[in-house]
Design a protein around this motif. Structure first.
Motif, PDB file in Angstrom:
ATOM      1  N   GLY A   1       0.785  -1.227   0.000  1.00  0.00           N
ATOM      2  CA  GLY A   1       0.000   0.000   0.000  1.00  0.00           C
ATOM      3  C   GLY A   1       0.818   1.278   0.000  1.00  0.00           C
ATOM      4  O   GLY A   1       0.297   2.343   0.336  1.00  0.00           O
ATOM      5  N   PHE A   2       2.082   1.210  -0.408  1.00  0.00           N
ATOM      6  CA  PHE A   2       2.975   2.359  -0.337  1.00  0.00           C
ATOM      7  C   PHE A   2       3.625   2.578  -1.699  1.00  0.00           C
ATOM      8  O   PHE A   2       4.096   1.643  -2.337  1.00  0.00           O
ATOM      9  N   PHE A   3       3.622   3.828  -2.147  1.00  0.00           N
ATOM     10  CA  PHE A   3       4.065   4.147  -3.498  1.00  0.00           C
ATOM     11  C   PHE A   3       5.078   5.285  -3.464  1.00  0.00           C
ATOM     12  O   PHE A   3       4.949   6.224  -2.670  1.00  0.00           O
ATOM     13  N   ILE A   4       6.047   5.193  -4.357  1.00  0.00           N
ATOM     14  CA  ILE A   4       7.040   6.242  -4.473  1.00  0.00           C
ATOM     15  C   ILE A   4       7.249   6.566  -5.940  1.00  0.00           C
ATOM     16  O   ILE A   4       7.255   5.665  -6.793  1.00  0.00           O
ATOM     17  N   GLY A  46       3.211  18.285 -11.611  1.00  0.00           N
ATOM     18  CA  GLY A  46       2.297  17.185 -11.876  1.00  0.00           C
ATOM     19  C   GLY A  46       2.697  15.857 -11.276  1.00  0.00           C
ATOM     20  O   GLY A  46       1.991  14.858 -11.461  1.00  0.00           O
ATOM     21  N   HIS A  47       3.810  15.822 -10.550  1.00  0.00           N
ATOM     22  CA  HIS A  47       4.257  14.549  -9.974  1.00  0.00           C
ATOM     23  C   HIS A  47       3.294  14.057  -8.898  1.00  0.00           C
ATOM     24  O   HIS A  47       3.046  12.843  -8.774  1.00  0.00           O
ATOM     25  N   GLY A  48       2.742  14.985  -8.104  1.00  0.00           N
ATOM     26  CA  GLY A  48       1.848  14.586  -7.028  1.00  0.00           C
ATOM     27  C   GLY A  48       0.578  13.943  -7.543  1.00  0.00           C
ATOM     28  O   GLY A  48       0.192  12.863  -7.095  1.00  0.00           O
ATOM     29  N   ILE A  49      -0.101  14.596  -8.498  1.00  0.00           N
ATOM     30  CA  ILE A  49      -1.376  14.067  -8.977  1.00  0.00           C
ATOM     31  C   ILE A  49      -1.180  12.745  -9.713  1.00  0.00           C
ATOM     32  O   ILE A  49      -2.035  11.852  -9.639  1.00  0.00           O
ATOM     33  N   ALA A  50      -0.056  12.563 -10.402  1.00  0.00           N
ATOM     34  CA  ALA A  50       0.209  11.289 -11.071  1.00  0.00           C
ATOM     35  C   ALA A  50       0.398  10.171 -10.051  1.00  0.00           C
ATOM     36  O   ALA A  50      -0.092   9.048 -10.235  1.00  0.00           O
ATOM     37  N   THR A  51       1.078  10.472  -8.971  1.00  0.00           N
ATOM     38  CA  THR A  51       1.280   9.478  -7.913  1.00  0.00           C
ATOM     39  C   THR A  51      -0.046   9.177  -7.222  1.00  0.00           C
ATOM     40  O   THR A  51      -0.362   8.023  -6.905  1.00  0.00           O
ATOM     41  N   TRP A  52      -0.840  10.215  -6.983  1.00  0.00           N
ATOM     42  CA  TRP A  52      -2.178  10.080  -6.394  1.00  0.00           C
ATOM     43  C   TRP A  52      -3.038   9.127  -7.221  1.00  0.00           C
ATOM     44  O   TRP A  52      -3.677   8.219  -6.686  1.00  0.00           O
ATOM     45  N   ILE A  77       3.037   8.427  -1.640  1.00  0.00           N
ATOM     46  CA  ILE A  77       1.673   8.343  -1.117  1.00  0.00           C
ATOM     47  C   ILE A  77       1.487   6.941  -0.554  1.00  0.00           C
ATOM     48  O   ILE A  77       2.147   5.990  -0.980  1.00  0.00           O
ATOM     49  N   SER A  78       0.614   6.811   0.442  1.00  0.00           N
ATOM     50  CA  SER A  78       0.213   5.488   0.921  1.00  0.00           C
ATOM     51  C   SER A  78      -1.288   5.338   0.740  1.00  0.00           C
ATOM     52  O   SER A  78      -2.033   6.315   0.859  1.00  0.00           O
TER      53      SER A  78
END
Length: 284
Positions: A48-51, A87-93, A62-63
């Motif tokens: 459940g953890f992404f980088i 845009g890195h945040g929304i792509a990870t989201w 994000i988790s």
């Protein structure tokens, strides 16, 4: 990663080693992460953890931790400060949210992000305040306050389940283990509350603090605070529990910052009136 275009964001499942970097980012944001939190987080849902990385360097995280088929909780939504606005945040989201499927998702959002969360389908449930201050005094435990290890994990887990919108046994296996101070209130053979104190980056953190009554919560908070040796402790308090707010302020604790609990839909009913202190802002 070898096939990524230079400058391209690549999001992948994070390892516990990756998460050490994310914990440092969280500390830089003033979140005061618990020093041993990661082990409990990964015990609940290791996938459940992404980088996100650009050219191999971590830039976003994000988790999205699953609690069974109906509920998940989102946290650690972070982008390295020098690389925000790209845009890195929304792509990870989007990568993380896709994994949730039909689950209702919860999060604790800082004020600056709450409008963005609403646009993604999250609705505010309540505000929360982090209170900080010294509590308790050295001395023997009251007779009804006992170490969780002496009460029994199953009884405490059942109480936790009544105070949280999902069962979380794997998380509790680590959260209640040595390294964290876990105490329960037992009256007439029945658990009437429990709380956990853990070491934090800036101050020891209390969470959860679940109790039937303010008196139960007060006894637990004072007993946990005594473990800190007079050092200020931090506790995240739901504003809707007026008894919890009164307890924190009555103990002289001061609010430091606020968040909002938000959900994408209805969650399983739980005893909200027993929640005097939220477990963590990262896992709910």
């Amino acid at each position: 990663m070898e096939n990524a275009t230079p400058g391209q964001l690549v999001v992948s499942t994070a390892t516990p080693d990756d998460w050490r970097t994310v914990i440092e980012w969280a500390a830089g944001e003033g979140w005061n992460p618990g020093l041993g939190d990661a082990a409990a987080f990964f015990a609940q849902d290791p996938d459940g953890f992404f980088i996100g990385r650009v050219d191999g360097e971590p830039v976003s995280a994000i988790s999205l931790v699953h609690y069974g088929p109906a509920y998940a909780f989102l946290g650690f939504y972070l982008v390295r400060p020098d690389l925000r606005g790209r845009g890195h945040g929304i792509a990870t989201w989007r990568t993380a949210l896709a994994r949730a499927g039909d689950r209702v998702v919860g999060l604790d959002g800082v004020p600056a992000q709450q409008d963005n969360y609403r646009r993604s389908g999250f609705q505010r449930e309540h505000g929360s305040l982090r209170y900080v201050g010294p509590v308790g005094a050295p001395g023997p435990l009251p007779t009804h306050i006992r170490p969780v290890a002496d009460v029994g994990r199953d009884a405490v887990a059942a109480y936790d389940s009544a105070c949280y919108p999902a069962d979380r046994p794997r998380f509790l296996d680590v959260w209640l283990a040595p390294g964290h101070r876990a105490l329960a209130s037992v009256v007439d053979g029945r658990v009437t509350g429990y709380g956990v104190l853990r070491p934090g980056r800036d101050a020891p953190r209390v969470g959860p603090l679940f109790a039937d009554t303010r008196a139960d919560a007060e006894a637990l908070l004072d007993a946990l605070g005594a473990e800190s040796g007079g050092v200020a402790v931090a506790m995240d308090v739901p504003e809707t529990n007026t008894q919890a707010v009164a307890l924190a302020e009555g103990r002289g604790m001061k609010p430091s910052f606020d968040t909002a609990r938000m959900y994408t839909g209805p969650v399983r009913e739980f005893a909200r009136e027993r929640v005097f202190g939220i477990t963590t802002l990262e896992l709910g």
